[in-house]
Design a protein around this motif. Structure first.
Motif, mmCIF file in Angstrom:
data_model
loop_
_atom_site.group_PDB
_atom_site.id
_atom_site.type_symbol
_atom_site.label_atom_id
_atom_site.label_comp_id
_atom_site.label_asym_id
_atom_site.label_seq_id
_atom_site.Cartn_x
_atom_site.Cartn_y
_atom_site.Cartn_z
ATOM 1 N N CYS A 16 -37.196 -36.942 47.186
ATOM 2 C CA CYS A 16 -37.704 -35.577 47.003
ATOM 3 C C CYS A 16 -38.297 -35.400 45.612
ATOM 4 N N GLY A 17 -37.932 -36.289 44.676
ATOM 5 C CA GLY A 17 -38.440 -36.184 43.313
ATOM 6 C C GLY A 17 -37.744 -35.126 42.483
ATOM 7 N N HIS A 18 -36.687 -34.538 43.033
ATOM 8 C CA HIS A 18 -35.966 -33.473 42.327
ATOM 9 C C HIS A 18 -34.465 -33.701 42.492
ATOM 10 N N PRO A 19 -33.936 -34.773 41.896
ATOM 11 C CA PRO A 19 -32.530 -35.129 42.094
ATOM 12 C C PRO A 19 -31.567 -34.151 41.421
ATOM 13 N N ILE A 20 -30.351 -34.118 41.934
ATOM 14 C CA ILE A 20 -29.274 -33.365 41.292
ATOM 15 C C ILE A 20 -28.663 -34.317 40.270
ATOM 16 N N SER A 21 -28.803 -34.015 39.019
ATOM 17 C CA SER A 21 -28.501 -34.979 37.954
ATOM 18 C C SER A 21 -27.057 -34.989 37.492
ATOM 19 N N ARG A 22 -26.228 -34.071 37.974
ATOM 20 C CA ARG A 22 -24.823 -34.063 37.579
ATOM 21 C C ARG A 22 -23.961 -33.682 38.773
ATOM 22 N N LEU A 23 -22.684 -33.988 38.697
ATOM 23 C CA LEU A 23 -21.783 -33.722 39.812
ATOM 24 C C LEU A 23 -21.572 -32.221 39.983
ATOM 25 N N LEU A 24 -21.946 -31.734 41.157
ATOM 26 C CA LEU A 24 -21.765 -30.322 41.474
ATOM 27 C C LEU A 24 -20.880 -30.184 42.703
ATOM 28 N N LEU A 25 -20.142 -29.090 42.767
ATOM 29 C CA LEU A 25 -19.353 -28.764 43.946
ATOM 30 C C LEU A 25 -20.273 -28.158 45.001
ATOM 31 N N PRO A 26 -19.874 -28.178 46.276
ATOM 32 C CA PRO A 26 -20.769 -27.669 47.333
ATOM 33 C C PRO A 26 -21.202 -26.223 47.136
ATOM 34 N N HIS A 27 -20.268 -25.353 46.695
ATOM 35 C CA HIS A 27 -20.664 -23.949 46.520
ATOM 36 C C HIS A 27 -21.656 -23.793 45.372
ATOM 37 N N GLU A 28 -21.600 -24.714 44.396
ATOM 38 C CA GLU A 28 -22.543 -24.657 43.282
ATOM 39 C C GLU A 28 -23.942 -25.064 43.740
ATOM 40 N N ILE A 29 -24.025 -26.057 44.617
ATOM 41 C CA ILE A 29 -25.333 -26.460 45.150
ATOM 42 C C ILE A 29 -25.905 -25.355 46.022
ATOM 43 N N LEU A 30 -25.063 -24.740 46.843
ATOM 44 C CA LEU A 30 -25.522 -23.632 47.684
ATOM 45 C C LEU A 30 -26.057 -22.487 46.825
ATOM 46 N N HIS A 31 -25.335 -22.158 45.784
ATOM 47 C CA HIS A 31 -25.766 -21.063 44.912
ATOM 48 C C HIS A 31 -27.063 -21.420 44.183
ATOM 49 N N GLN A 32 -27.190 -22.669 43.774
ATOM 50 C CA GLN A 32 -28.370 -23.106 43.028
ATOM 51 C C GLN A 32 -29.607 -23.194 43.910
ATOM 52 N N ASP A 33 -29.458 -23.767 45.113
ATOM 53 C CA ASP A 33 -30.624 -24.015 45.970
ATOM 54 C C ASP A 33 -30.914 -22.898 46.955
ATOM 55 N N TYR A 34 -29.900 -22.058 47.259
ATOM 56 C CA TYR A 34 -30.082 -21.009 48.270
ATOM 57 C C TYR A 34 -29.532 -19.675 47.784
ATOM 58 N N PRO A 35 -30.073 -19.172 46.680
ATOM 59 C CA PRO A 35 -29.547 -17.936 46.079
ATOM 60 C C PRO A 35 -29.725 -16.692 46.948
ATOM 61 N N TYR A 36 -30.641 -16.785 47.933
ATOM 62 C CA TYR A 36 -30.912 -15.611 48.763
ATOM 63 C C TYR A 36 -29.816 -15.363 49.798
ATOM 64 N N LEU A 37 -28.948 -16.349 49.993
ATOM 65 C CA LEU A 37 -27.867 -16.167 50.972
ATOM 66 C C LEU A 37 -26.980 -15.026 50.526
ATOM 67 N N THR A 38 -26.899 -13.986 51.330
ATOM 68 C CA THR A 38 -26.158 -12.802 50.942
ATOM 69 C C THR A 38 -24.677 -13.085 50.811
ATOM 70 N N GLY A 39 -24.064 -12.446 49.851
ATOM 71 C CA GLY A 39 -22.639 -12.629 49.624
ATOM 72 C C GLY A 39 -22.341 -13.764 48.687
ATOM 73 N N GLY A 40 -23.309 -14.681 48.478
ATOM 74 C CA GLY A 40 -23.087 -15.793 47.574
ATOM 75 C C GLY A 40 -22.089 -16.791 48.119
ATOM 76 N N GLU A 41 -21.847 -17.802 47.349
ATOM 77 C CA GLU A 41 -20.865 -18.833 47.711
ATOM 78 C C GLU A 41 -19.881 -18.933 46.555
ATOM 79 N N THR A 42 -18.656 -18.578 46.803
ATOM 80 C CA THR A 42 -17.659 -18.602 45.744
ATOM 81 C C THR A 42 -16.701 -19.765 45.937
ATOM 82 N N GLU A 43 -15.999 -20.037 44.875
ATOM 83 C CA GLU A 43 -15.077 -21.179 44.880
ATOM 84 C C GLU A 43 -13.934 -20.926 45.831
#
Length: 262
Positions: free
Chosen positions: A235-262
């Protein structure tokens, strides 16, 4: 018609046999210990004592990093996915090694007046005109499906008129090793948004039940664990550090209502 839109933020995932996650840890540690203690087992009581022996989370994490997948294959974890599209179904069922699927059937289920369709994330975040264009197309297909059923056409044949976005119910059973493989491959940014959202949510649940077994260093996208496996198709846009699943969801899909919490 009572068909309803079913956006990406309405997809639900749930581990149906939660106790199996802890059982997977126990079986993995037991299997590893068994390979080293065969000379100490002289009876079934000895074996049961070894099976019941306690262990630390650090032991699970260490064993999960070993290049011996067999010890992660003695337990099956079953997950339900409600609301993902039939397009997701066609993608995820390509995984056949040690994975079992059961889906709602277009042959036996009658969706007339009950159908819902998924709205892709990119369309969910697009202009109202684009959203309407997509929804009109889905409703037209579902209207055709309903008219075919009312005309006496069987559900199986009428199902060919349904859109790929038709929401679905899916049950997936897999070993921990295969769940980690599927999540690693399908949370990659080369996948469709829906597939990534579903698998990241599954990973989020698995991680909540077992931090060491499904840690980011062992489970997440390959790019954040080591290196991209897609080669020229990266994709040419790697995730360069270890992230938890909710952090990736929040980073890549911020429009998801309610957010993703730990």
């Amino acid at each position: 018609l009572s068909e309803r839109r079913h956006p990406m933020n309405k997809i639900e995932t749930k581990i149906l046999n939660c106790s199996a996650v802890r059982e997977a840890e126990k079986n993995m540690v037991f299997a590893a210990r068994l390979t080293q203690r065969g000379h100490m087992i002289h009876s079934m009581d000895d074996l049961v004592k070894l099976y019941e022996k306690s262990f630390l989370d650090e032991t699970v994490k260490t064993l999960g990093q070993l290049p011996h997948p067999a010890i992660q294959k003695f337990t099956v974890i079953t997950v339900a996915v409600v609301g993902a599209s039939r397009r997701f179904l066609s993608q995820i069922t390509r995984h056949q090694n040690e994975v079992k699927f059961m889906s709602a059937s277009l042959q036996y289920s009658n969706y007339s007046g009950e159908a819902e369709f998924a709205v892709p994330y990119e369309i969910l975040t697009a202009s109202p005109e684009i959203q309407m264009l997509y929804e009109d197309s889905c409703r037209s297909d579902l209207d055709c499906y309903g008219r075919l059923c009312r005309a006496g056409i069987g559900h199986d044949a009428a199902g060919y008129a349904t859109p790929q976005g038709l929401r679905n119910i899916l049950i997936i059973s897999a070993t921990p090793y295969q769940w980690k493989h599927m999540i690693g491959q399908r949370s990659c940014r080369r996948n469709t948004d829906e597939t990534r959202i579903v698998m990241l949510r599954v990973w989020k649940e698995l991680y909540e039940y077992s931090n060491p077994l499904f840690a980011p260093a062992l489970t997440g996208p390959y790019c954040q664990r080591d290196k991209c496996l897609e080669g020229k198709m990266s994709c040419g846009h790697p995730i360069s550090r270890l992230l938890l699943p909710h952090e990736i969801l929040h980073q890549d899909y911020p429009y998801l209502t309610g957010g993703e919490t730990e």
